[in-house]
Motif scaffolding. Structure first.
Motif, PDB file in Angstrom:
ATOM      1  N   GLY A   1     -42.606  42.251  32.628  1.00  0.00           N
ATOM      2  CA  GLY A   1     -42.231  41.034  31.912  1.00  0.00           C
ATOM      3  C   GLY A   1     -40.770  40.671  32.024  1.00  0.00           C
ATOM      4  N   GLN A   2     -39.931  41.589  32.500  1.00  0.00           N
ATOM      5  CA  GLN A   2     -38.517  41.283  32.690  1.00  0.00           C
ATOM      6  C   GLN A   2     -38.325  40.610  34.048  1.00  0.00           C
ATOM      7  OE1 GLN A   2     -36.331  44.966  32.299  1.00  0.00           O
ATOM      8  NE2 GLN A   2     -36.269  44.832  30.074  1.00  0.00           N
ATOM      9  N   THR A   3     -37.485  39.600  34.080  1.00  0.00           N
ATOM     10  CA  THR A   3     -37.202  38.919  35.347  1.00  0.00           C
ATOM     11  C   THR A   3     -35.696  38.834  35.555  1.00  0.00           C
ATOM     12  OG1 THR A   3     -37.254  36.761  34.252  1.00  0.00           O
ATOM     13  CG2 THR A   3     -39.304  37.539  35.262  1.00  0.00           C
ATOM     14  N   ARG A   4     -35.326  38.647  36.811  1.00  0.00           N
ATOM     15  CA  ARG A   4     -33.925  38.430  37.153  1.00  0.00           C
ATOM     16  C   ARG A   4     -33.622  36.934  37.093  1.00  0.00           C
ATOM     17  NH1 ARG A   4     -31.336  40.871  41.813  1.00  0.00           N
ATOM     18  NH2 ARG A   4     -29.896  41.773  40.297  1.00  0.00           N
ATOM     19  N   ARG A   5     -32.360  36.574  37.259  1.00  0.00           N
ATOM     20  CA  ARG A   5     -32.003  35.159  37.218  1.00  0.00           C
ATOM     21  C   ARG A   5     -32.705  34.368  38.315  1.00  0.00           C
ATOM     22  NH1 ARG A   5     -27.204  37.735  35.690  1.00  0.00           N
ATOM     23  NH2 ARG A   5     -26.323  36.980  33.710  1.00  0.00           N
ATOM     24  N   SER A   6     -33.071  35.040  39.381  1.00  0.00           N
ATOM     25  CA  SER A   6     -33.785  34.379  40.478  1.00  0.00           C
ATOM     26  C   SER A   6     -35.229  34.060  40.127  1.00  0.00           C
ATOM     27  CB  SER A   6     -33.768  35.281  41.718  1.00  0.00           C
ATOM     28  OG  SER A   6     -34.478  36.488  41.461  1.00  0.00           O
ATOM     29  N   GLY A   7     -35.724  34.667  39.040  1.00  0.00           N
ATOM     30  CA  GLY A   7     -37.127  34.528  38.682  1.00  0.00           C
ATOM     31  C   GLY A   7     -37.983  35.661  39.205  1.00  0.00           C
ATOM     32  N   ASP A   8     -37.421  36.530  40.042  1.00  0.00           N
ATOM     33  CA  ASP A   8     -38.169  37.667  40.574  1.00  0.00           C
ATOM     34  C   ASP A   8     -38.352  38.728  39.491  1.00  0.00           C
ATOM     35  OD1 ASP A   8     -38.301  36.555  43.113  1.00  0.00           O
ATOM     36  OD2 ASP A   8     -36.390  37.428  43.719  1.00  0.00           O
TER      37      ASP A   8
ATOM     38  N   HIS B   1     -35.356  44.683  41.732  1.00  0.00           N
ATOM     39  CA  HIS B   1     -33.976  45.178  41.789  1.00  0.00           C
ATOM     40  C   HIS B   1     -33.965  46.707  41.798  1.00  0.00           C
ATOM     41  CE1 HIS B   1     -29.731  45.749  40.971  1.00  0.00           C
ATOM     42  NE2 HIS B   1     -30.026  46.405  39.864  1.00  0.00           N
ATOM     43  N   CYS B   2     -34.758  47.318  40.942  1.00  0.00           N
ATOM     44  CA  CYS B   2     -34.825  48.788  40.879  1.00  0.00           C
ATOM     45  C   CYS B   2     -35.222  49.371  42.226  1.00  0.00           C
ATOM     46  CB  CYS B   2     -35.826  49.221  39.811  1.00  0.00           C
ATOM     47  SG  CYS B   2     -35.475  48.571  38.166  1.00  0.00           S
TER      48      CYS B   2
ATOM     49  N   LEU C   1     -24.853  41.774  44.778  1.00  0.00           N
ATOM     50  CA  LEU C   1     -24.125  40.839  45.630  1.00  0.00           C
ATOM     51  C   LEU C   1     -25.063  40.104  46.582  1.00  0.00           C
ATOM     52  CD1 LEU C   1     -20.829  42.743  46.450  1.00  0.00           C
ATOM     53  CD2 LEU C   1     -20.997  40.429  45.505  1.00  0.00           C
ATOM     54  N   ARG C   2     -26.092  40.776  47.045  1.00  0.00           N
ATOM     55  CA  ARG C   2     -27.046  40.113  47.936  1.00  0.00           C
ATOM     56  C   ARG C   2     -27.763  38.963  47.232  1.00  0.00           C
ATOM     57  NH1 ARG C   2     -29.928  45.476  50.671  1.00  0.00           N
ATOM     58  NH2 ARG C   2     -28.236  45.988  52.152  1.00  0.00           N
ATOM     59  N   THR C   3     -27.859  39.037  45.927  1.00  0.00           N
ATOM     60  CA  THR C   3     -28.567  38.008  45.156  1.00  0.00           C
ATOM     61  C   THR C   3     -27.631  37.265  44.211  1.00  0.00           C
ATOM     62  OG1 THR C   3     -29.179  39.706  43.520  1.00  0.00           O
ATOM     63  CG2 THR C   3     -30.759  39.261  45.276  1.00  0.00           C
ATOM     64  N   ILE C   4     -26.352  37.258  44.502  1.00  0.00           N
ATOM     65  CA  ILE C   4     -25.363  36.721  43.563  1.00  0.00           C
ATOM     66  C   ILE C   4     -25.386  35.195  43.473  1.00  0.00           C
ATOM     67  CG2 ILE C   4     -23.384  36.404  45.116  1.00  0.00           C
ATOM     68  CD1 ILE C   4     -21.730  37.894  42.888  1.00  0.00           C
ATOM     69  N   ALA C   5     -26.092  34.550  44.369  1.00  0.00           N
ATOM     70  CA  ALA C   5     -26.155  33.083  44.316  1.00  0.00           C
ATOM     71  C   ALA C   5     -26.783  32.590  43.015  1.00  0.00           C
ATOM     72  CB  ALA C   5     -26.947  32.550  45.506  1.00  0.00           C
TER      73      ALA C   5
ATOM     74  N   HIS D   1     -28.484  29.925  50.464  1.00  0.00           N
ATOM     75  CA  HIS D   1     -27.049  30.166  50.331  1.00  0.00           C
ATOM     76  C   HIS D   1     -26.749  31.651  50.201  1.00  0.00           C
ATOM     77  CE1 HIS D   1     -25.884  25.827  48.919  1.00  0.00           C
ATOM     78  NE2 HIS D   1     -26.454  25.863  50.104  1.00  0.00           N
ATOM     79  N   ALA D   2     -27.633  32.396  49.510  1.00  0.00           N
ATOM     80  CA  ALA D   2     -27.432  33.841  49.383  1.00  0.00           C
ATOM     81  C   ALA D   2     -27.535  34.517  50.750  1.00  0.00           C
ATOM     82  CB  ALA D   2     -28.459  34.428  48.421  1.00  0.00           C
TER      83      ALA D   2
END
Length: 249
Positions: A26-33, A38-39, A132-136, A209-210
């Motif tokens: 249920g947790q998502t990153r800012r990208s929506g993934d 990430h782990c 950093l790879r997903t910092i966009a 862009h990322a």
């Protein structure tokens, strides 16, 4: 992992994956993934560095304290050593790690047993590299702070520790944040505005862009931009077709 540790028992890592999947559900990153991505990305980078299964396991679980996971559960299921390593990763100040405690030159050996400082640094570097790879997807102010810290402290630390590939990518990604390529970005943005369905524009623009920021040379960025320009019409058609199907259903 089989490359560096061919005889390792992977069941511990599988168990860590299953545990992380439960608590990060249920947790998502800012990208929506899903946050679990990430782990697993951090664990993959740690594996490439040459860390053994216990450190890879800790990498999979390095953010589990940000979940409802009960205190003591990691120690109960994975041992106190891994629980202590996760705590050390969260508490460590990278600038305070003495270089004399690091010897990643032997990390490719199957017999390599990292010190606590080496294991902590490997996980923290992997965490920063994937971020950093997903910092966009991060707000601009935060993005620049992370990039500056990486250039000033973290990339040089990785280089001094002997992790030249990691250091180089950290440097290139951070430099791309601080010195973006406006021409390529402007071109891809105009194509998105013209061709892609409105609901998908922001996500695809951020992802492109990322990827663009991760490329180290102007030539590589130019080739990537051309590929995006050539593929955008077909992508637009595919997305619009899928949207039409959803509306019909």
């Amino acid at each position: 992992m089989r490359t560096h540790h061919p005889d390792a028992d992977v069941s511990l890592i599988q168990h860590a994956h299953d545990e992380a999947a439960v608590w990060h559900a249920g947790q998502t990153r800012r990208s929506g993934d899903p946050f679990l991505t990430h782990c697993l990305a951090v664990a993959a980078i740690v594996t490439d560095i040459g860390m053994p299964p216990s450190v890879i396991c800790a990498a999979v679980l390095h953010d589990i304290d940000d979940t409802p996971c009960p205190p003591g559960r990691v120690a109960e299921h994975f041992g106190q050593e891994i629980a202590d390593l996760i705590s050390a990763v969260r508490a460590a100040k990278l600038a305070a790690i003495p270089l004399s405690a690091l010897n990643f030159g032997v990390a490719r050996s199957p017999a390599f047993k990292p010190t606590r400082a080496e294991a902590v640094l490997a996980i923290r570097l992997a965490d920063r590299l994937h971020n950093l790879r997903t910092i966009a997807f991060v707000a601009p102010t935060r993005r620049y702070l992370v990039a500056h810290e990486t250039l000033d402290v973290i990339a040089p630390l990785a280089r001094a520790a002997g992790l030249t590939d990691v250091s180089r990518e950290l440097h290139d990604l951070s430099s791309a944040v601080l010195q973006p390529t406006p021409t390529a970005s402007a071109v891809t943005t105009r194509m998105l505005i013209l061709l892609l369905p409105t609901p998908t524009r922001a996500r695809w623009r951020a992802e492109w862009h990322a990827e663009l920021a991760a490329l180290p040379t102007r030539r590589a960025r130019t080739r990537f931009t051309l590929r995006v320009l050539l593929s955008t019409p077909r992508l637009s058609w595919t997305l619009r077709r899928a949207a039409c199907r959803e509306r019909r259903w």
